[in-house]
Design an enzyme around this catalytic site. Structure first.
Site, PDB file in Angstrom:
ATOM      1  CG  HIS A 433      14.458  27.941  60.169  1.00  0.00           C
ATOM      2  ND1 HIS A 433      14.163  27.210  61.293  1.00  0.00           N
ATOM      3  CD2 HIS A 433      13.740  29.088  60.292  1.00  0.00           C
ATOM      4  CE1 HIS A 433      13.309  27.877  62.054  1.00  0.00           C
ATOM      5  NE2 HIS A 433      13.041  29.031  61.464  1.00  0.00           N
ATOM      6  CD  GLU A 434      13.790  33.079  57.974  1.00  0.00           C
ATOM      7  OE1 GLU A 434      12.680  33.594  58.073  1.00  0.00           O
ATOM      8  OE2 GLU A 434      14.381  32.622  58.928  1.00  0.00           O
ATOM      9  CG  HIS A 437       9.195  30.541  58.578  1.00  0.00           C
ATOM     10  ND1 HIS A 437       8.332  30.179  59.584  1.00  0.00           N
ATOM     11  CD2 HIS A 437      10.409  30.707  59.168  1.00  0.00           C
ATOM     12  CE1 HIS A 437       8.984  30.134  60.734  1.00  0.00           C
ATOM     13  NE2 HIS A 437      10.247  30.451  60.506  1.00  0.00           N
TER      14      HIS A 437
END
Length: 639
Positions: A433-434, A437
């Protein structure tokens, strides 16, 4: 060469423990929030349009436009569509692995950038215009150059204005401005509280009401936030908008690729896990030095108990044999006792994801994270700095994404929702998820522009893409469209995870549609609807093309993934590069549809439209910032 797992964390800052169980946090800049300022109020306005490939086909003057190079074709289009505008070519154009050329332009007035005046043109394999996004200011430009009268505030005053409005931990009483190369660009010396000297650049800014304001763009890296603050150059105190390069996440733990967290499998020792086509220098070299620690071309992983920004001299495990084999069990109560395993896991997961994204199109020229770009385009010198057990917070993780050429930075925290505490480097979904970004920020609007996912709906999609990629990657061989997934369940110590919904194709389990986000101010809640929509797309394409459960995609002779899972990831990734700066759901939908037209000739438009329509993003959906209207129609003749 041997090495064990390495992983990164994901998710947005969640806020106080008393609130975490009810809802995830609502914003990115939570350290600013702790000082009493809601940075959400300063998000950039959502403006602009996207003209998709179908619309281009019905506009002959544009459809037939072609010049000697794809950059010249793009430039000619902007001249035709904005004949009265000044603009410059941004030097980050490239041709993606799908054959689409991406060219970005910045609008200017009197030699100063309109910093949120962007125009992106996508050129097809035939050299003609494929689609474009237009965020140019359309009003009357000021007649006189502000540089003649110079009746505006100085850059130090602008920094002080940003400090006061946002309550930044910066001391600037003795600050002075030193000119840098470029028009009205200054380095501000004599400050404290920042990682590096703040920078101020005189620009124009299109405000939410559509008017143009001369502004100082003040850049400050204050560790937990890297901010671009647009301060009115006339008053020196009014803030028109704020961009934060840091994206917040949650903490997760990682085992071998595809094992999301310790509840799904055991730790194993893997050998040479890199994809040599994506990491030709392996994970242990940058082409200059062969490393015997958790450092290589794509990233550098270390502990960070102080929570600072320094990393070169921080502790990281070393093995002359490159055998990063360290003990870890979930029952260990002292995090420092398993820091080697945490760092190795974080490093493994981040590198594995780098390689997967590379095969899907996030390459050097597209702005990926590497020190050495091997002469393949892009800027380079920007591997990801990976902090394990970061001491600057708990119950979260975050990722900082400056433009191409500056390091990404990921912080993974300890989570206190269980006894013993849990280290989010061991949950792969958090790491993925990180890192996503970084992917979405670099692709949207071009690698040189990190400002394009700051508007509320755009920022929500940023969170949704992170959840979606993490969920798609963790699919199991036995999963079907009836399989539901939560996010962050392990670190959060709750099967429901950190989101308010499960990712599901069931309208009973998760009834979200486009209109669900009306009145919602949390990017994470908005992201839930976007990720749910993409989960529908995923299963429609898996049902049509099957599912490859291996760690890497297989491609046909035209570069199309042969299964539905990796095809979906490819289309979503390609769509990021096609969509305009500050996209809304409908524009991002159109970009994914266009990505399929570019990659497959539109072979999957029926499945795509059916998925979007199910979640209210059919052809009759309508965007409005306050009253989005669902549309459930599939265009005639598509299916």
């Amino acid at each position: 060469m041997y090495r064990s797992m390495k992983s990164l964390a994901l998710l947005g800052l969640l806020g106080p423990t008393s609130q975490v169980f009810a809802h995830p946090a609502t914003g990115h800049a939570h350290n600013i929030g702790r000082r009493g300022v809601d940075i959400e109020a300063f998000r950039l306005p959502q403006v602009g349009s996207y003209t998709n490939a179908t619309e281009i086909e019905t506009t002959p003057p544009i459809a037939l436009l072609k010049r000697e190079s794809y950059v010249e074709t793009a430039t000619e289009l902007v001249k035709k569509l904005a004949p009265n505008s000044e603009f410059r070519l941004v030097g980050d154009h490239y041709v993606g692995t799908n054959g689409i050329g991406h060219v970005n332009f910045k609008q200017t007035v009197h030699g100063l950038d309109i910093d949120n005046g962007d125009f992106n043109v996508n050129i097809g394999k035939d050299g003609k215009v494929f689609s474009y996004g237009n965020n140019f200011f359309k009003g009357e430009a000021p007649e006189a150059s502000p540089l003649k009268k110079r009746d505006f505030k100085d850059p130090v005053s602008a920094l002080k204005g940003a400090k006061d409005v946002l309550q930044l931990p910066v001391e600037a009483a003795s600050a002075s401005a030193e000119p840098k190369e470029g028009t009205e660009v200054y380095s501000i010396k004599g400050t404290s509280g920042t990682v590096s000297d703040p920078e101020a650049r005189l620009v124009y800014f299109v405000k939410a009401d559509g008017s143009l304001a001369l502004s100082w763009r003040v850049e400050t890296d204050i560790t937990e936030n890297w901010l671009l603050t647009y301060v009115d150059a006339e008053t020196g105190t009014d803030v028109h908008g704020v961009v934060d390069y840091v994206s917040d996440l949650a903490n997760y733990r990682v085992y071998p690729w595809g094992v999301n967290d310790p509840t799904e499998g055991d730790r194993v020792l893997v050998t040479d896990p890199w994809d040599i086509s994506a990491s030709p220098l392996t994970w242990q070299s940058d082409g200059t030095t062969n490393y015997t620690t958790t450092r290589g071309n794509n990233g550098i992983a270390q502990s960070n108990p102080s929570g600072g920004t320094a990393y070169l001299n921080n502790y990281r495990p070393t093995s002359a044999a490159r055998n990063f084999d360290y003990q870890y069990t979930t029952s260990l109560t002292t995090p420092s006792s398993y820091i080697d395993a945490s760092i190795a896991q974080l490093y493994y997961t981040a590198n594995h994801y780098h390689d997967l994204l590379y095969t899907l199109g996030f390459t050097e020229s597209a702005g990926n994270f590497q020190i050495n770009n091997n002469g393949k385009g892009g800027v380079g010198n920007d591997f990801v700095v990976l902090f394990a057990q970061d001491g600057s917070g708990t119950n979260n993780a975050n990722f900082l994404t400056p433009p191409d050429g500056s390091n990404g930075r990921m912080r993974m925290y300890l989570w206190t929702m269980s006894t013993p505490r849990r280290d989010c480097s061991f949950e792969a979904g958090v790491v993925i998820h990180e890192y996503t970004h970084g992917l979405s920020t670099r692709l949207t609007g071009g690698p040189a522009n990190s400002n394009c996912l700051n508007a509320l709906e755009s920022g929500g999609m940023g969170e949704g893409w992170g959840d979606f990629f993490a969920t798609a990657i963790r699919l199991k061989p036995t999963d079907t469209r009836a399989t539901d997934y939560s996010m962050g369940a392990w670190v959060y110590n709750n099967p429901a995870g950190i989101r308010s919904v499960l990712y599901s194709t069931s309208m009973t389990t998760t009834p979200n549609t486009y209109s669900t986000i009306n009145g919602v101010s949390s990017v994470h809640r908005i992201g839930e609807t976007w990720a749910t929509t993409l989960y529908e797309v995923l299963w429609n394409l898996i049902d049509k093309h099957g599912k490859n459960d291996g760690p890497r995609p297989e491609f046909d002779s035209n570069g199309v993934p042969t299964d539905g899972k990796y095809l979906t990831l490819k289309l979503v990734l390609d769509g990021m590069a096609l969509q305009p700066c500050s996209p809304n759901f409908i524009q991002a939908r159109d970009a994914i549809l266009d990505a399929d037209k570019a990659l497959t000739g539109g072979d999957n438009l029926c499945e795509l439209w059916t998925a979007f329509a199910k979640r209210g993003l059919g052809s009759n959906a309508v965007y409005s910032s306050s009253n989005r209207r669902d549309g459930f129609n599939v265009p005639a003749g598509v299916c």
